[in-house]
Design a protein around this motif. Structure first.
Motif, PDB file in Angstrom:
ATOM      1  N   ASN A  32       2.732  25.522  26.343  1.00  0.00           N
ATOM      2  CA  ASN A  32       2.573  26.777  25.605  1.00  0.00           C
ATOM      3  C   ASN A  32       1.778  27.763  26.454  1.00  0.00           C
ATOM      4  O   ASN A  32       1.032  27.368  27.350  1.00  0.00           O
ATOM      5  N   PRO A  33       1.889  29.054  26.174  1.00  0.00           N
ATOM      6  CA  PRO A  33       1.150  30.036  26.964  1.00  0.00           C
ATOM      7  C   PRO A  33      -0.346  30.049  26.637  1.00  0.00           C
ATOM      8  O   PRO A  33      -0.759  29.671  25.538  1.00  0.00           O
ATOM      9  N   ALA A  34      -1.117  30.487  27.609  1.00  0.00           N
ATOM     10  CA  ALA A  34      -2.541  30.753  27.416  1.00  0.00           C
ATOM     11  C   ALA A  34      -2.671  32.201  26.945  1.00  0.00           C
ATOM     12  O   ALA A  34      -1.706  32.969  26.997  1.00  0.00           O
ATOM     13  N   ALA A  35      -3.858  32.583  26.493  1.00  0.00           N
ATOM     14  CA  ALA A  35      -4.088  33.959  26.046  1.00  0.00           C
ATOM     15  C   ALA A  35      -5.323  34.515  26.743  1.00  0.00           C
ATOM     16  O   ALA A  35      -6.355  33.843  26.817  1.00  0.00           O
ATOM     17  N   ALA A  36      -5.206  35.726  27.262  1.00  0.00           N
ATOM     18  CA  ALA A  36      -6.316  36.392  27.944  1.00  0.00           C
ATOM     19  C   ALA A  36      -6.889  37.483  27.055  1.00  0.00           C
ATOM     20  O   ALA A  36      -6.139  38.220  26.387  1.00  0.00           O
ATOM     21  N   TYR A  37      -8.215  37.584  27.065  1.00  0.00           N
ATOM     22  CA  TYR A  37      -8.944  38.575  26.283  1.00  0.00           C
ATOM     23  C   TYR A  37      -9.964  39.252  27.191  1.00  0.00           C
ATOM     24  O   TYR A  37     -10.492  38.628  28.115  1.00  0.00           O
ATOM     25  N   PHE A  38     -10.277  40.515  26.904  1.00  0.00           N
ATOM     26  CA  PHE A  38     -11.208  41.276  27.742  1.00  0.00           C
ATOM     27  C   PHE A  38     -11.507  42.595  27.056  1.00  0.00           C
ATOM     28  O   PHE A  38     -10.910  42.930  26.024  1.00  0.00           O
ATOM     29  N   THR A  39     -12.420  43.353  27.646  1.00  0.00           N
ATOM     30  CA  THR A  39     -12.759  44.686  27.170  1.00  0.00           C
ATOM     31  C   THR A  39     -12.468  45.687  28.275  1.00  0.00           C
ATOM     32  O   THR A  39     -12.893  45.487  29.418  1.00  0.00           O
ATOM     33  N   LEU A  40     -11.734  46.735  27.936  1.00  0.00           N
ATOM     34  CA  LEU A  40     -11.458  47.825  28.871  1.00  0.00           C
ATOM     35  C   LEU A  40     -12.431  48.967  28.600  1.00  0.00           C
ATOM     36  O   LEU A  40     -12.751  49.255  27.443  1.00  0.00           O
TER      37      LEU A  40
END
Length: 140
Positions: A32-40
């Motif tokens: 399954n895919p991984a998920a990326a999170y961040f703040t722009l």
């Protein structure tokens, strides 16, 4: 006393288009895919994010999670507006980046490169910490 505050504000560096607080939640199920999170963080002018990728994933897609009653679904999004001097968050339950076919060598604690591309030609790479599926987001 107001004058020093105004002077300090005038001395602060100009806003710069950037990203931070990045992490990648690895998939609970192999394949399954991984998920990326961040703040722009918006720069001095408006920008448009057109892609986020990684050298350790075959494919990446920006998605938006939507809630309709008790049902959650996702839809791909082609771009994200980043207003000048604003903050745009990619977080669980909202915008995120799906990373498909991740390098199997990426494990909890690995550093994952995320490559951000904007419509104005700005491109940069930031590092994100890989966490396991059940781990809480990293604290800064």
């Amino acid at each position: 006393m107001l004058v020093p505050v105004v002077l300090l504000a005038a001395c602060s560096p100009p806003a710069k288009l950037d990203a931070d607080h990045g992490y990648v939640r690895l998939a609970a199920v192999k394949g399954n895919p991984a998920a990326a999170y961040f703040t722009l963080h918006g720069g001095a002018t408006d920008a448009t994010l057109i892609s986020v990728g990684s050298t350790v994933a075959i494919r990446a897609e920006m998605h938006q999670t939507m809630q309709a009653g008790s049902t959650a679904s996702m839809k791909p999004i082609g771009q994200v507006k980043v207003p000048a001097k604003a903050t745009v968050t990619f977080a669980p339950g909202g915008r995120h980046v799906m990373l498909f076919n991740m390098n199997p060598g990426i494990k909890r604690g690995s550093i994952v490169p995320l490559v951000f591309q904007f419509s104005n030609g700005v491109r940069f790479e930031r590092k994100a910490l890989a966490i396991a599926a059940g781990d809480p987001p990293p604290e800064d």
